[in-house]
Motif scaffolding. Structure first.
Motif, mmCIF file in Angstrom:
data_model
loop_
_atom_site.group_PDB
_atom_site.id
_atom_site.type_symbol
_atom_site.label_atom_id
_atom_site.label_comp_id
_atom_site.label_asym_id
_atom_site.label_seq_id
_atom_site.Cartn_x
_atom_site.Cartn_y
_atom_site.Cartn_z
ATOM 1 N N TYR A 73 1.019 -1.243 -0.150
ATOM 2 C CA TYR A 73 -0.012 -0.072 0.027
ATOM 3 C C TYR A 73 1.002 1.335 0.023
ATOM 4 C CZ TYR A 73 -3.859 2.896 1.998
ATOM 5 O OH TYR A 73 -4.696 3.833 2.159
ATOM 6 N N LEU A 106 -8.213 -3.802 7.098
ATOM 7 C CA LEU A 106 -7.265 -2.876 7.748
ATOM 8 C C LEU A 106 -7.751 -1.940 8.593
ATOM 9 C CD1 LEU A 106 -4.689 -1.078 6.958
ATOM 10 C CD2 LEU A 106 -5.983 -0.119 5.250
ATOM 11 N N ASN A 108 -8.066 1.366 10.726
ATOM 12 C CA ASN A 108 -7.643 2.790 10.697
ATOM 13 C C ASN A 108 -8.356 3.550 12.016
ATOM 14 O OD1 ASN A 108 -5.922 3.506 8.283
ATOM 15 N ND2 ASN A 108 -7.613 2.412 7.409
ATOM 16 N N TYR A 110 -8.483 6.897 13.788
ATOM 17 C CA TYR A 110 -8.786 8.293 13.696
ATOM 18 C C TYR A 110 -8.847 8.987 15.058
ATOM 19 C CZ TYR A 110 -9.879 7.182 8.908
ATOM 20 O OH TYR A 110 -9.767 6.568 7.313
ATOM 21 N N MET A 117 -7.819 10.578 5.890
ATOM 22 C CA MET A 117 -7.376 9.756 4.946
ATOM 23 C C MET A 117 -7.355 10.143 3.466
ATOM 24 S SD MET A 117 -7.992 5.997 3.885
ATOM 25 C CE MET A 117 -7.404 5.034 5.280
ATOM 26 N N HIS A 120 -8.195 8.393 -2.437
ATOM 27 C CA HIS A 120 -7.799 7.309 -3.189
ATOM 28 C C HIS A 120 -8.728 6.164 -3.526
ATOM 29 C CE1 HIS A 120 -8.672 5.616 0.993
ATOM 30 N NE2 HIS A 120 -8.494 4.359 0.379
ATOM 31 N N ASP A 122 -9.291 1.747 -3.385
ATOM 32 C CA ASP A 122 -8.714 0.429 -3.081
ATOM 33 C C ASP A 122 -8.607 -0.388 -4.297
ATOM 34 O OD1 ASP A 122 -8.584 1.348 -0.390
ATOM 35 O OD2 ASP A 122 -10.807 0.739 -0.062
ATOM 36 N N SER A 135 -16.776 -1.707 4.539
ATOM 37 C CA SER A 135 -16.348 -0.719 5.652
ATOM 38 C C SER A 135 -17.249 -0.413 6.866
ATOM 39 C CB SER A 135 -16.157 0.592 5.047
ATOM 40 O OG SER A 135 -16.002 1.643 5.710
ATOM 41 N N PHE A 144 -17.629 10.517 4.700
ATOM 42 C CA PHE A 144 -16.926 9.561 3.702
ATOM 43 C C PHE A 144 -17.045 10.265 2.325
ATOM 44 C CE2 PHE A 144 -16.869 5.940 0.937
ATOM 45 C CZ PHE A 144 -15.539 5.424 1.294
ATOM 46 N N LEU A 159 -20.521 8.845 8.258
ATOM 47 C CA LEU A 159 -20.514 7.253 8.626
ATOM 48 C C LEU A 159 -20.519 7.524 10.178
ATOM 49 C CD1 LEU A 159 -18.186 5.684 6.264
ATOM 50 C CD2 LEU A 159 -20.837 5.799 6.250
ATOM 51 N N HIS A 177 -12.278 7.936 -2.640
ATOM 52 C CA HIS A 177 -12.904 8.006 -1.471
ATOM 53 C C HIS A 177 -11.783 8.182 -0.759
ATOM 54 C CE1 HIS A 177 -12.128 3.510 -1.332
ATOM 55 N NE2 HIS A 177 -11.514 3.986 -0.178
ATOM 56 N N ILE A 179 -11.403 10.540 3.651
ATOM 57 C CA ILE A 179 -11.909 11.089 4.952
ATOM 58 C C ILE A 179 -10.985 12.512 5.292
ATOM 59 C CG2 ILE A 179 -12.135 10.871 7.454
ATOM 60 C CD1 ILE A 179 -13.751 8.833 6.159
ATOM 61 N N ARG A 189 -12.329 7.996 16.339
ATOM 62 C CA ARG A 189 -13.190 6.926 15.343
ATOM 63 C C ARG A 189 -12.268 5.552 14.845
ATOM 64 N NH1 ARG A 189 -13.491 6.763 9.425
ATOM 65 N NH2 ARG A 189 -15.498 5.613 8.888
ATOM 66 N N ASN A 191 -12.259 2.748 11.907
ATOM 67 C CA ASN A 191 -12.704 2.092 10.596
ATOM 68 C C ASN A 191 -12.053 0.576 10.466
ATOM 69 O OD1 ASN A 191 -12.563 1.786 7.508
ATOM 70 N ND2 ASN A 191 -14.586 2.564 8.236
ATOM 71 N N THR A 193 -11.982 -1.847 7.043
ATOM 72 C CA THR A 193 -12.442 -2.379 5.997
ATOM 73 C C THR A 193 -12.003 -3.887 5.591
ATOM 74 O OG1 THR A 193 -10.312 -1.069 5.197
ATOM 75 C CG2 THR A 193 -12.486 -0.062 4.687
ATOM 76 N N ARG A 195 -11.470 -7.022 3.406
ATOM 77 C CA ARG A 195 -11.128 -7.107 1.728
ATOM 78 C C ARG A 195 -10.985 -8.644 1.588
ATOM 79 N NH1 ARG A 195 -7.905 -2.101 1.147
ATOM 80 N NH2 ARG A 195 -8.713 -0.635 2.501
HETATM 81 O O1 LIG Z 1 -12.209 5.352 7.221
HETATM 82 C C1 LIG Z 1 -12.890 4.950 6.384
HETATM 83 O O2 LIG Z 1 -14.057 5.258 6.474
HETATM 84 C C2 LIG Z 1 -12.167 4.720 5.131
HETATM 85 C C3 LIG Z 1 -11.172 3.746 5.347
HETATM 86 C C4 LIG Z 1 -10.603 3.321 3.829
HETATM 87 O O3 LIG Z 1 -10.926 4.117 2.712
HETATM 88 C C5 LIG Z 1 -9.405 2.295 3.617
HETATM 89 O O4 LIG Z 1 -8.923 1.919 4.697
HETATM 90 O O5 LIG Z 1 -8.969 2.175 2.559
#
Ligand SMILES: O=C(O)CCC(=O)C(=O)O
Ligand SMILES: [Mn+2]
Length: 200
Positions: A73, A106, A108, A110, A117, A120, A122, A135, A144, A159, A177, A179, A189, A191, A193, A195
């Motif tokens: 990444y 993944l 994340n 915040y 973020m 980008h 994915d 997500s 978002f 979100l 997409h 943030i 927060r 999040n 994702t 995958r």
């Molecule tokens: O925090 C989010 O809602 C987006 C996270 C995201 O786009 C990612 O992990 O690739």
């Protein structure tokens, strides 16, 4: 419907050149606040350095990668940790509602409104041409942002805790997409994702 299905179902959100669906509250045996507290406390968070156009930057958030395969990444390779019991339970709930399976996630974190973020997609090759990205959010509401790569149409989806947003079809080929930072929300927060890394 299998024996363990919660019966909750996603609502499609009409969008050009991709597929998007949303559920307000993923059914879980814990409160959203308990899940947030456990994710913050139990995760070995890392402040990653990424290389963008040859320059090293600290990411404005913390992250962690769990799964069966390493993940590349923005010039870094994240070593995966095995799914914890909590992450396995969240994955099972997401798989039940979405009808897809995932082998990696993944996370994340915040920490406050300053964390963000960048825009980008994915679109890493190991996710395949039309990945299903599920997500799941806990904690502070954050907006978002989706931006179409060609038309520049922009969609803002707030979100909040318990929300599940699923991007599929050709979303990653046609949309970015991200943030944004905000001066408003200072609560943390997390999040996730989910995958599926395809075997290479
Ligand atoms: O925090 C989010 O809602 C987006 C996270 C995201 O786009 C990612 O992990 O690739
Ligand atoms: Mn993403």
């Amino acid at each position: 419907m299998d024996l363990f299905s919660s019966g909750a179902s996603l609502t499609p959100l009409p969008i050009d050149d991709g597929e998007l669906a949303w559920l307000a509250q993923l059914p879980l045996p814990w409160t959203n606040a308990d899940v947030l507290a456990r994710l913050i406390a139990e995760t070995p968070w890392r402040e990653e350095t990424v290389v963008v156009y040859g320059k090293r930057h600290l990411q404005p958030r913390l992250s962690a990668w769990y799964g069966d395969a390493a993940y590349r990444y923005s010039g870094l390779t994240l070593a995966p940790a095995p799914f914890t019991p909590l992450l396995q339970a969240l994955r099972a709930a997401v798989e039940d509602v979405t009808g897809h399976d995932y082998n990696s996630v993944l996370l994340n974190y915040y920490r406050n409104g300053c964390d963000s973020m960048g825009m980008h997609s994915d679109d890493e090759p190991e996710l395949g041409p039309a990945p299903v990205i599920a997500s799941l959010s806990f904690g502070a509401e954050r907006v978002f942002i989706l931006r179409h790569k060609r038309s520049k149409q922009t969609i803002r989806l707030p979100l909040s805790g318990g929300n599940l947003l699923v991007m599929s079809g050709f979303m990653q080929q046609n949309w970015l997409h991200g943030i944004n930072k905000t001066t408003k929300s200072l609560e943390p927060r997390v999040n996730l994702t989910f995958r599926k890394i395809l075997s290479t």
